[in-house]
Every structure is written in C-alpha cells, then in structure tokens.
Design a protein around this motif. Structure first.
Motif, PDB file in Angstrom:
ATOM      1  N   ARG A  15      10.262  13.945  -9.820  1.00 47.10           N
ATOM      2  CA  ARG A  15       9.168  13.118  -9.327  1.00 47.10           C
ATOM      3  C   ARG A  15       9.359  11.656  -9.721  1.00 47.10           C
ATOM      4  O   ARG A  15       8.949  10.761  -8.984  1.00 47.10           O
ATOM      5  N   VAL A  16       9.974  11.424 -10.884  1.00 48.14           N
ATOM      6  CA  VAL A  16      10.090  10.062 -11.411  1.00 48.14           C
ATOM      7  C   VAL A  16      11.539   9.774 -11.780  1.00 48.14           C
ATOM      8  O   VAL A  16      12.171  10.565 -12.496  1.00 48.14           O
ATOM      9  N   LEU A  17      12.048   8.655 -11.302  1.00 45.04           N
ATOM     10  CA  LEU A  17      13.357   8.157 -11.701  1.00 45.04           C
ATOM     11  C   LEU A  17      13.141   6.833 -12.419  1.00 45.04           C
ATOM     12  O   LEU A  17      12.520   5.914 -11.862  1.00 45.04           O
ATOM     13  N   VAL A  18      13.614   6.742 -13.657  1.00 46.88           N
ATOM     14  CA  VAL A  18      13.435   5.535 -14.463  1.00 46.88           C
ATOM     15  C   VAL A  18      14.765   4.800 -14.468  1.00 46.88           C
ATOM     16  O   VAL A  18      15.754   5.283 -15.024  1.00 46.88           O
ATOM     17  N   ALA A  19      14.813   3.639 -13.831  1.00 48.54           N
ATOM     18  CA  ALA A  19      16.095   3.003 -13.515  1.00 48.54           C
ATOM     19  C   ALA A  19      16.161   1.561 -13.970  1.00 48.54           C
ATOM     20  O   ALA A  19      15.154   0.857 -14.053  1.00 48.54           O
ATOM     21  N   THR A  20      17.381   1.133 -14.257  1.00 43.37           N
ATOM     22  CA  THR A  20      17.669  -0.291 -14.402  1.00 43.37           C
ATOM     23  C   THR A  20      17.947  -0.848 -13.012  1.00 43.37           C
ATOM     24  O   THR A  20      17.896  -0.134 -12.013  1.00 43.37           O
ATOM     25  N   ASP A  21      18.272  -2.118 -12.933  1.00 45.10           N
ATOM     26  CA  ASP A  21      18.451  -2.750 -11.624  1.00 45.10           C
ATOM     27  C   ASP A  21      19.685  -2.266 -10.880  1.00 45.10           C
ATOM     28  O   ASP A  21      19.942  -2.723  -9.767  1.00 45.10           O
ATOM     29  N   VAL A  22      20.445  -1.338 -11.472  1.00 43.99           N
ATOM     30  CA  VAL A  22      21.551  -0.732 -10.732  1.00 43.99           C
ATOM     31  C   VAL A  22      21.022  -0.050  -9.474  1.00 43.99           C
ATOM     32  O   VAL A  22      21.738   0.105  -8.485  1.00 43.99           O
TER      33      VAL A  22
END
Length: 418
Positions: free
Chosen positions: A297-304
């Motif tokens: 449900r949730v993807l926690v990402a850097t600006d990649v």
C-alpha cells in the motif's frame, strides 16, 4: 488533432487505441512531426507530459519504414538517468510495437549482471534503453557499437548532470556519429546542460511545454499540513488509517529515512517498503511491482522514484520531507493524478521548513492554505520575523549580529572595535 494526423501508421494507431491513448498531448503534437522529419530536437517538458510517446512513436515509425534484416550495430540509443525510468520506457516500447514486425530491444542498466545484456546485444539491436554507467561498461566490453547509430535520445538530461554523469555523457558524445539524429529532453536547462546541448545538437528545433502542465492539467489536489518534525510519522499513520488511499508514495530525503519510515509503518500494520538507490535492481523492481499490483500500500522513496515512473491509480503522494528544488516538487506530485485520474499531494510543513515551502509555492505560483489536523497541531514556534536591524527577534544574537552592533557602536563613538 489526432494521432493519425501526426503521420503515424495504422499498426501504431491500433496499439495506441489498445493503450487508451486518445488525443496527443502538447509535447506529442510538437515533437512527433519533427522527429519523423529527422530533425534534432531540444525540448523542455515536465514529467507527466507524455515525453516517452513523443519521441518513441516517431522513432519506431522510422525504424519500421527502413527495416534492416541483419543488424551489426545499435540503431537507436535512449539514455536515461535511472533504472526505473529505463525499465518503464522499455515496457512502453513493447506496447507500441505489438502490431509491428519484431524489434530487437535491449534494456541495459546497472544493479544486475552484465552477462545477459552482453548476450542480448550479440548481432546488434534496433533499440537500446540504457543508463550511462552500464552503457560505458558495455562499450568497454565491446558488447555494442555506436558507429551506425541513427538516433540518440537523452531523456531527463538535467537529472543525469545532477547525478554526476557529465563526464560519461561527454565520453558518449565522442562516440556518436555526427550524422545521427539527436533528441534532448530536459525539465530544466542549467548552464551545464545548455552547453552540452549546444555541442550535441545540429540546428535543433526547440520545444517548450509549460512547467505547470502536471499541476494544472492532471487533477492533483495539493495540500500543505503543518506538523512538528517529530510528529510526522504518527500523522502519516493517522492519514493512512483515515483515508481510502489504495496506493501511496511517500517521499523522504535519504536512504536512512526511507528505511526508517517504512519500518515504522510496517510495525504499525501497514504494507510498506522502502525504495532507494542503494537497493539492488531486483529489490527496486520488486517493490515497484508490488505497489502496482497492490501487494504494497505504501512505498517510501527517495527522489530516485520522482522522475519517469508511471504508476496507474496512485491515490496520493506525501512529501514527508520537502523536495530540495521546485522542479523536484513538480516531479514528485506528478506521480499521482495521471491519465485524467484524480490524486492528492500532501506536503508536511514544519516550523523549520516553512520558509522553504514558501519558496516552492512562489516558484509554482501557489498559495496553499495551511491545514492542521486535530491531535497533531504543531507545538514548535514558527521562525520569528527579522527586526529592521537584521537580527531575529526572540533569538540569541548571532556572531554576525554582534559584529554589526560593534560596527555601529564604533561609528557613533569613534572607538575602535575590540
């Protein structure tokens, strides 16, 4: 205007109909005829504007019109900054060519073994979609040649320079035939990109698509929520519990932040995972696939993950950490509200980041009302206003303030400063 009026053939039009492409976007209307004519193109276009189809559709049309049975070299090279964008473009090509004779397309990215890519390139390829580092590795292994290259595409050129690929790009420039068609797409044109474009392109046609294409045209509701830094994760949990978002992309500033926030959400019972540049290519691809398939449900990402990713039906984007630049803000929120769908983009604004968020608003001509969520009202004081003398009211005097006061005292008393 229709795709047929742009000069595309029936097999491509059938594929576009299958993919629910209805009418060309502004960048597609401008770029497709020029690329079909073989012109060099220098285009400024933001994420979500339809850039991939703008350059790939006419390239495929030209390749199909001049099929070569025996390939020794690469005919088309598409160079992009990230593995995720490369994968997405390669997948888009597969959809576009479904009713055409087979095209040899090779995906060449780092993070995975080079050997299968070297095998795939034996005998050449119609299209290679690559990241700069892996492309140079393949060239060093003599796995491909660019001496017969017909078209070179540089997508997200500003991102490639910001990631430190300037030297690799200049090495590439020396290997590309001067006669080949060159297409450069970039959201912004800092001096480094401008100088490179002027050296690369021959009498290019310039195209500019407005920055606000995503924010104004894609149905994105933008919100700014005031919250203390320490309360962001509890607030995020609350929003996930109280909203019906099926898939959410949360942007953070660092690898550590991605791992930390994803772990906190997982511990709280949410299906969450991190996405950052230090993960293996397999792990990154799996996380994206799990999000698309709603296993996450949730993807926690850097600006990649900010540029180029197309995740259909993404409900919300949350700026847990604010982006560094106005351009990155637009790329982040452009992950939601795509293809005519609705989406929401939330930004967490704390006392320490309020001034930076105002700069982002100014750049995009926004004036978002500040919201507070019951139970998460900020307790930290906002940055106090500066007094006329340049100091900050309510704060301990800085060294500069003390030096300024000493200079003023010396001017009035005639006594030298200590």
């Amino acid at each position: 205007m229709t795709f047929a009026s742009l000069g595309l053939s029936e097999p491509l039009l059938r594929a576009l109909a299958d993919l629910a492409y209805e009418t060309p976007t502004a960048i597609q209307r401008a770029a497709v005829p020029l690329v079909l004519q073989g012109r060099d193109v220098w285009a400024s276009a933001q994420t979500g504007s339809g850039k991939t189809a703008a350059f790939m559709l006419p390239i495929i049309e030209r390749l199909s019109a001049s099929r070569r049975e025996a390939l020794a070299d690469v005919r088309v090279l598409v160079l992009v900054p990230t593995r995720e964008l490369a994968t997405q473009i390669e997948q888009a090509i597969r959809g576009f060519v479904r009713y055409l004779p087979p095209h040899r397309t090779c995906l060449a990215v780092g993070g995975v073994s080079i050997n299968p890519q070297m095998l795939a390139l034996r005998g050449g390829a119609d299209i290679v979609v690559a990241t700069p580092g892996r492309l140079l590795d393949l060239l060093a292994h003599h796995a491909l040649r660019l001496s017969s290259l017909e078209t070179l595409v540089l997508d997200e050129a500003d991102r490639m320079f910001s990631l430190g690929f300037a030297e690799e790009l200049n090495q590439l420039l020396a290997l590309v035939p001067s006669s080949c068609q060159k297409l450069l797409f970039s959201a912004t044109f800092p001096d480094s990109v401008r100088a490179f474009a002027e050296a690369l392109l021959r009498d290019p046609e310039r195209i500019a698509v407005a920055d606000a294409v995503v924010a104004e045209g894609a149905g994105i509701e933008q919100r700014a929520i005031e919250v203390d830094l320490a309360s962001r994760t509890p607030l995020l949990r609350h929003l996930l519990q109280s909203s019906d978002w099926s898939r959410v992309l949360v942007f953070v500033a660092s690898r550590h932040g991605a791992e930390h926030v994803a772990a906190k959400l997982t511990k709280a019972g949410f299906d969450a995972a991190p996405l950052h540049g230090e993960l293996s290519q397999g792990a990154r691809a799996q996380a994206l696939e799990d999000l698309k398939a709603e296993r996450l449900r949730v993807l926690v990402a850097t600006d990649v993950a900010a540029r180029g990713l197309d995740i259909a039906g993404l409900s919300a984007v949350v700026n847990y950490d604010l982006p560094r630049s106005p351009v990155d803000y637009l790329h982040r929120i452009g992950r939601t509200g795509r293809a005519g769908e609705k989406g929401v983009a939330l930004s967490f604004v704390s006392a320490s980041t309020a001034a930076h968020f105002r700069l982002l608003e100014k750049r995009h001509q926004l004036a978002l009302p500040r919201e507070q969520i019951a139970g998460f009202e900020p307790q930290e004081l906002a940055e106090p206003p500066r007094d006329p003398s340049g100091g900050v009211k309510g704060r301990r005097r800085s060294k500069k303030d003390k030096l300024r006061e000493a200079a003023a005292l010396a001017a009035t008393t005639g006594k030298p400063r200590n």
